[in-house]
Design an enzyme around this catalytic site. Sequence first.
Site, PDB file in Angstrom:
ATOM      1  N   GLY A 132       7.156   1.890   2.270  1.00  0.00           N
ATOM      2  CA  GLY A 132       8.608   1.834   2.145  1.00  0.00           C
ATOM      3  C   GLY A 132       9.130   1.521   0.756  1.00  0.00           C
ATOM      4  N   GLU A 166       7.320   4.021  -8.697  1.00  0.00           N
ATOM      5  CA  GLU A 166       5.978   4.491  -9.110  1.00  0.00           C
ATOM      6  C   GLU A 166       5.510   3.756 -10.362  1.00  0.00           C
ATOM      7  OE1 GLU A 166       5.934   7.282  -5.877  1.00  0.00           O
ATOM      8  OE2 GLU A 166       4.460   6.117  -6.978  1.00  0.00           O
ATOM      9  N   GLN A 206       3.166   1.840 -10.908  1.00  0.00           N
ATOM     10  CA  GLN A 206       1.722   1.807 -11.172  1.00  0.00           C
ATOM     11  C   GLN A 206       1.314   2.796 -12.257  1.00  0.00           C
ATOM     12  OE1 GLN A 206       2.934   2.931  -8.214  1.00  0.00           O
ATOM     13  NE2 GLN A 206       2.231   5.055  -8.048  1.00  0.00           N
ATOM     14  N   VAL A 259      -4.326  10.743  -9.274  1.00  0.00           N
ATOM     15  CA  VAL A 259      -4.233  12.041  -8.598  1.00  0.00           C
ATOM     16  C   VAL A 259      -3.059  11.932  -7.632  1.00  0.00           C
ATOM     17  CG1 VAL A 259      -5.313  13.705  -7.038  1.00  0.00           C
ATOM     18  CG2 VAL A 259      -6.714  12.534  -8.768  1.00  0.00           C
ATOM     19  N   PRO A 287       0.828  -1.199   0.000  1.00  0.00           N
ATOM     20  CA  PRO A 287       0.000   0.000   0.000  1.00  0.00           C
ATOM     21  C   PRO A 287       0.872   1.263   0.000  1.00  0.00           C
ATOM     22  CG  PRO A 287       0.089  -0.938   2.189  1.00  0.00           C
ATOM     23  CD  PRO A 287       0.794  -1.907   1.285  1.00  0.00           C
TER      24      PRO A 287
END
Length: 216
Positions: free
Chosen positions: A14, A87, A89, A171, A10
Amino acid sequence: MAELVFHTGPMDCGKSTMALQLDYIQSAHGRKGRVFTSQDRSGTGVITSRLGLTASALEVEPEFDFWRYIIGELTSGQRVDYIVCDEAQFYSVEQVDQLARIADELQLDVYAFGILADFRTRLFPGSQRLIELADRVETLPLGPLCWCGARGTHNARTVDGLMVTEGSQVVVGDTASGGEVRYEVLCRAHHRRRMTATRAKATLSPDPLPFDPENF
Ligand SMILES: Nc1ncnc2c1ncn2[C@@H]1O[C@H](COP(=O)(O)OP(=O)(O)O)[C@@H](O)[C@H]1O
Ligand SMILES: Cc1cn([C@H]2C[C@H](O)[C@@H](COP(=O)(O)O)O2)c(=O)[nH]c1=O
């Protein structure tokens, strides 16, 4: 044998910290890597960890082509032994396919880091493609707790402390207070019930609410 590894969890567990640690460890003994990110909350071309670690990184824009970039580096005589992708995703399906090709055909280790699902518990396209293609999917061992004390597993988007379920998938924001749009990591049960810490405080207070008898 090179690997494509997807480290996930989530928000606030870390991932960026681990990405920077991995780059530090891998760069020992002369190994050369490339570090990539996309829409880090601190800005373009930088990886930031809430622990205070930061490093410059190559920004992955929607049209960025990992395969062309790495081939360009290698054919111009540059050394590349591994790549770190934070990042992830936010990467496109095509970009994740390029990462898999780099691992298979160039035999470079690819370490991707990112969250799995958005504020509506729907997989990001890039995260789904990483689950489909990665040699290994590793969940980070530590992570934030839900306000109730259970392990936080699902990311909620909040406005003024109350959970929202409509809006754009992307966002950029943080779990820390400050911006109008925030994120809060909840356990599944409280995410399903849209019970944020703010709402819990308002509705589950052990103290009787100060009802005004005139309004009854
Ligand atoms: N002052 C602190 N001392 C120790 N750990 C901290 C501190 N501030 C944040 N952390 C930890 O750092 C982690 C967040 O790191 P970060 O790499 O930014 O996460 P992610 O990239 O997954 O959002 C969390 O596990 C959090 O508990
Ligand atoms: C749940 C969710 C998150 N995001 C954004 C918010 C952050 O900028 C990143 C995650 O960063 P972290 O390093 O894991 O904290 O993703 C989003 O755009 N949409 C969402 O639904």
